[in-house]
Write a protein that holds these residues in place. Structure first.
Motif, PDB file in Angstrom:
ATOM      1  N   GLU A   5       0.805  -1.076   0.022  1.00 29.27           N
ATOM      2  CA  GLU A   5      -0.083   0.119  -0.077  1.00 29.27           C
ATOM      3  C   GLU A   5       0.572   1.279   0.150  1.00 29.27           C
ATOM      4  O   GLU A   5       0.573   2.025  -0.699  1.00 29.27           O
ATOM      5  N   LYS A   6       1.979   1.298   0.870  1.00 29.19           N
ATOM      6  CA  LYS A   6       2.814   2.471   1.081  1.00 29.19           C
ATOM      7  C   LYS A   6       3.760   2.718  -0.485  1.00 29.19           C
ATOM      8  O   LYS A   6       3.529   3.914  -0.783  1.00 29.19           O
ATOM      9  N   ALA A   7       3.749   1.686  -1.237  1.00 28.24           N
ATOM     10  CA  ALA A   7       4.395   1.519  -2.393  1.00 28.24           C
ATOM     11  C   ALA A   7       3.403   2.148  -3.748  1.00 28.24           C
ATOM     12  O   ALA A   7       3.983   2.275  -4.628  1.00 28.24           O
ATOM     13  N   GLY A   8       2.069   1.969  -3.213  1.00 25.05           N
ATOM     14  CA  GLY A   8       0.931   2.347  -4.247  1.00 25.05           C
ATOM     15  C   GLY A   8       0.822   1.121  -5.020  1.00 25.05           C
ATOM     16  O   GLY A   8       0.231   1.385  -6.147  1.00 25.05           O
ATOM     17  N   LEU A   9       0.981  -0.087  -4.839  1.00 25.24           N
ATOM     18  CA  LEU A   9       0.910  -1.290  -5.512  1.00 25.24           C
ATOM     19  C   LEU A   9      -0.230  -2.262  -5.392  1.00 25.24           C
ATOM     20  O   LEU A   9      -0.655  -2.839  -6.296  1.00 25.24           O
ATOM     21  N   ALA A  10      -0.822  -1.803  -4.240  1.00 23.24           N
ATOM     22  CA  ALA A  10      -1.951  -2.531  -3.799  1.00 23.24           C
ATOM     23  C   ALA A  10      -2.983  -1.638  -2.780  1.00 23.24           C
ATOM     24  O   ALA A  10      -2.188  -0.953  -2.096  1.00 23.24           O
ATOM     25  N   GLU A  11      -4.118  -2.139  -2.454  1.00 23.91           N
ATOM     26  CA  GLU A  11      -4.815  -1.450  -1.594  1.00 23.91           C
ATOM     27  C   GLU A  11      -6.080  -2.396  -0.848  1.00 23.91           C
ATOM     28  O   GLU A  11      -6.406  -3.214  -1.696  1.00 23.91           O
ATOM     29  N   ARG A  12      -6.282  -2.121   0.393  1.00 24.81           N
ATOM     30  CA  ARG A  12      -7.290  -2.950   0.821  1.00 24.81           C
ATOM     31  C   ARG A  12      -8.748  -2.253   0.501  1.00 24.81           C
ATOM     32  O   ARG A  12      -8.898  -1.100   0.425  1.00 24.81           O
ATOM     33  N   LYS A  13      -9.754  -3.141   0.029  1.00 22.24           N
ATOM     34  CA  LYS A  13     -10.917  -2.613  -0.443  1.00 22.24           C
ATOM     35  C   LYS A  13     -12.042  -3.794  -0.065  1.00 22.24           C
ATOM     36  O   LYS A  13     -11.524  -4.931   0.153  1.00 22.24           O
ATOM     37  N   PRO A  14     -13.353  -3.230   0.103  1.00 23.15           N
ATOM     38  CA  PRO A  14     -14.226  -4.229   0.557  1.00 23.15           C
ATOM     39  C   PRO A  14     -14.550  -5.242  -0.815  1.00 23.15           C
ATOM     40  O   PRO A  14     -14.322  -4.755  -1.724  1.00 23.15           O
ATOM     41  N   VAL A  47      -5.043  -5.110  -6.593  1.00 25.83           N
ATOM     42  CA  VAL A  47      -3.705  -4.703  -7.082  1.00 25.83           C
ATOM     43  C   VAL A  47      -3.908  -3.235  -7.827  1.00 25.83           C
ATOM     44  O   VAL A  47      -4.815  -3.378  -8.580  1.00 25.83           O
ATOM     45  N   THR A  48      -3.135  -2.290  -7.731  1.00 26.70           N
ATOM     46  CA  THR A  48      -3.354  -1.015  -8.572  1.00 26.70           C
ATOM     47  C   THR A  48      -2.620  -1.388  -9.942  1.00 26.70           C
ATOM     48  O   THR A  48      -1.964  -2.262 -10.033  1.00 26.70           O
ATOM     49  N   PRO A  49      -2.711  -0.441 -10.808  1.00 21.57           N
ATOM     50  CA  PRO A  49      -2.019  -0.468 -12.031  1.00 21.57           C
ATOM     51  C   PRO A  49      -0.487  -0.494 -12.245  1.00 21.57           C
ATOM     52  O   PRO A  49      -0.107  -1.350 -12.735  1.00 21.57           O
ATOM     53  N   ALA A  50      -0.051   0.284 -10.858  1.00 24.41           N
ATOM     54  CA  ALA A  50       1.110   0.309 -10.801  1.00 24.41           C
ATOM     55  C   ALA A  50       1.421  -0.922 -10.111  1.00 24.41           C
ATOM     56  O   ALA A  50       2.764  -1.675 -10.581  1.00 24.41           O
ATOM     57  N   GLY A  51       0.701  -1.592  -9.371  1.00 28.02           N
ATOM     58  CA  GLY A  51       0.965  -3.275  -8.866  1.00 28.02           C
ATOM     59  C   GLY A  51       1.129  -4.099  -9.928  1.00 28.02           C
ATOM     60  O   GLY A  51       1.954  -5.049  -9.902  1.00 28.02           O
ATOM     61  N   ALA A  52       0.075  -3.936 -10.816  1.00 25.97           N
ATOM     62  CA  ALA A  52      -0.043  -4.996 -11.935  1.00 25.97           C
ATOM     63  C   ALA A  52       1.581  -5.112 -12.792  1.00 25.97           C
ATOM     64  O   ALA A  52       1.967  -6.072 -13.242  1.00 25.97           O
TER      65      ALA A  52
END
Length: 159
Positions: free
Chosen positions: A76-85, A97-102
């Protein structure tokens, strides 16, 4: 002095532990060059496959709860993933996974494939497939599930 017992089969445990440790250190160093850890890479890849909760990802990645929390925090800190419902269960939270994470996961997979390819390159070309097949057969069969084992405890001393 007692005589050392004679081995009747190769020390698979020792060899697999050593090979796994060396391969893990090589992979850790290579992934660090692109800002990932093996844990981060593993979580990203499993999270990209399908919607999964943090607990599900931890099980797939063989991570304990504390290590998993730290890994997701770093993602999350690196902008690669986030916790979501979750879209299917509003009570559950998934790791998205965010686009940057992909992009990081794809780059990381190239690194993983390169490191594994370099390790296999130490074998003759004719040995690589059979080695990987035999290892997959062991991991998918008799070495698929750990046995439940309790550490041996010494009896308490009575005082």
């Amino acid at each position: 002095m007692a005589e050392t017992p004679l081995r009747t089969v190769p020390d698979l445990t020792g060899m697999l532990i050593h090979a796994g440790h060396v391969l893990e250190t090589q992979l850790t160093a290579a992934l660090a060059e692109i800002g990932l850890t093996p844990r981060m890479q593993c979580v990203l890849v499993y999270a990209l496959e399908e919607e999964r909760t943090q607990i599900q990802l931890a099980e797939l990645a063989y991570l304990d709860k504390t290590t998993m929390v730290g890994t997701v925090d770093a993602l999350e800190k690196a902008g690669l993933a986030e916790r979501k419902p979750s879209e299917t269960d509003r009570r559950a939270r998934i790791i998205a996974v965010t686009p940057a994470g992909a992009k990081a996961a794809a780059d990381g997979q190239e690194v993983v494939d390169r490191v594994h390819g370099e390790a296999l390159a130490a074998l003759a070309a004719s040995q690589r497939g059979p080695f990987a097949d035999a290892l997959a057969e062991l991991v998918g069969g008799p070495l698929a599930t750990p046995v439940e084992a309790q550490p041996v405890r010494r009896p308490r001393r009575r005082t």
